[in-house]
Scaffold this active site. Structure first.
Site, mmCIF file in Angstrom:
data_model
loop_
_atom_site.group_PDB
_atom_site.id
_atom_site.type_symbol
_atom_site.label_atom_id
_atom_site.label_comp_id
_atom_site.label_asym_id
_atom_site.label_seq_id
_atom_site.Cartn_x
_atom_site.Cartn_y
_atom_site.Cartn_z
ATOM 1 N N ALA A 67 -39.150 11.133 -50.518
ATOM 2 C CA ALA A 67 -38.951 12.762 -50.462
ATOM 3 C C ALA A 67 -40.207 12.970 -49.941
ATOM 4 O O ALA A 67 -41.273 12.201 -50.049
ATOM 5 C CB ALA A 67 -39.016 13.260 -51.757
ATOM 6 N N GLY A 112 -36.730 8.718 -53.542
ATOM 7 C CA GLY A 112 -35.387 9.337 -53.115
ATOM 8 C C GLY A 112 -34.693 8.599 -52.182
ATOM 9 O O GLY A 112 -33.371 8.986 -51.982
ATOM 10 N N GLU A 135 -41.476 6.480 -58.160
ATOM 11 C CA GLU A 135 -41.883 8.082 -58.787
ATOM 12 C C GLU A 135 -43.072 7.925 -59.804
ATOM 13 O O GLU A 135 -43.840 8.817 -59.847
ATOM 14 C CB GLU A 135 -40.883 9.132 -59.172
ATOM 15 C CG GLU A 135 -39.717 9.173 -58.238
ATOM 16 C CD GLU A 135 -38.760 8.204 -57.735
ATOM 17 O OE1 GLU A 135 -37.528 8.461 -57.039
ATOM 18 O OE2 GLU A 135 -38.608 7.108 -58.407
#
Length: 259
Positions: A67, A112, A135
């Site tokens: 992302a 993502g 993440e």
């Protein structure tokens, strides 16, 4: 329809659609515009009665590197909730797409990007592919489905190691744990993915749709509750010290100093 950051192409028989994330200058990182375009492209492919769909990234370096961290780093909890919902919507659309979907993973597939790959039915990877849910090093958790989908693919232990440690797996290692179904030379990826999609497209469409719906049925119920929980947990981390520090460090290309 046409989009600036996504393309949708069809094979000659118009039975296979290929959705390409086209932001190679940003390693195909997902921003709001791209996610919205992906959702529209998936709807267009479904309306066009695609009998198989391939998801891939433009260029040689990345499938989807993740992302857009520069966008994410200053989100409030409410904004992060909306962002999570947007990403979940695309991943859910891939999972629920009427026909089988194939992720053709070239290069980086982090965060993502990994979540979009595991939302597909099948995954074919180039030898250079590297995949992971990274993440945790940004002070957050996966927010687009990995906490629920990843254990289904690789088992609980491997999924926890990937998420807890932010482990990045090369293509062969990912194949060994069941994350990739096939690994091929980089130059062969496009052809192999297209051939697999065309083989699927040649099968009876009604039966194929029933097969996919039946396979997905096992994921209903508890996974839906888990996905809802993940959305809330993901958003709640925005505004914390570690989220700010993790994303600032990423953008500034330095090591984070977490609490």
């Amino acid at each position: 329809m046409t989009w600036d950051t996504v393309s949708l192409d069809w094979n000659d028989a118009e039975t296979v659609a290929t959705l390409t994330v086209d932001r190679p200058e940003a390693l195909n990182a997902l921003n709001v515009e791209t996610l919205e375009a992906m959702g529209e492209a998936l709807a267009t492919a479904a309306d066009g009665d695609a009998r198989a769909l391939v998801l891939t990234g433009a260029g040689d370096d990345a499938f989807i590197a993740g992302a857009d961290i520069k966008y994410m780093k200053d989100l409030s909890v409410a904004e992060a909730q909306e962002w999570g919902e947007l990403g979940h919507g695309v991943a859910d659309a891939l999972e629920a797409f009427p026909a089988p979907t194939i992720a053709a993973v070239n290069g980086y597939a982090f965060g993502g990007g990994c979540e979009m790959a595991i939302a597909c039915d099948l995954r074919v990877a180039a030898e250079s592919a590297i995949i992971g849910n990274t993440e945790i090093d940004l002070g957050i958790i996966p927010g687009w489905g990995a906490t629920q989908r990843l254990p289904e693919l690789v088992g609980d232990e491997v999924a926890r190691r990937m998420i807890y440690l932010g482990e990045r797996l090369d293509a062969e290692s990912a194949a060994e744990v069941g994350l990739f179904g096939k690994v091929v030379p980089d130059d062969d990826l496009e052809v192999v993915a297209a051939e697999l999609a065309e083989r699927i497209a040649e099968k009876p469409a009604v039966a194929m749709r029933a097969a996919k719906q039946s396979l997905n049925q096992r994921l209903e119920g508890s996974q839906a509750a888990g996905l809802d929980y993940e959305k809330r947990a993901f958003a709640s981390l925005f505004g914390t010290h570690d989220q700010r520090e993790g994303m600032d460090a990423f953008v500034e290309d330095r090591e984070p100093e977490f609490e």
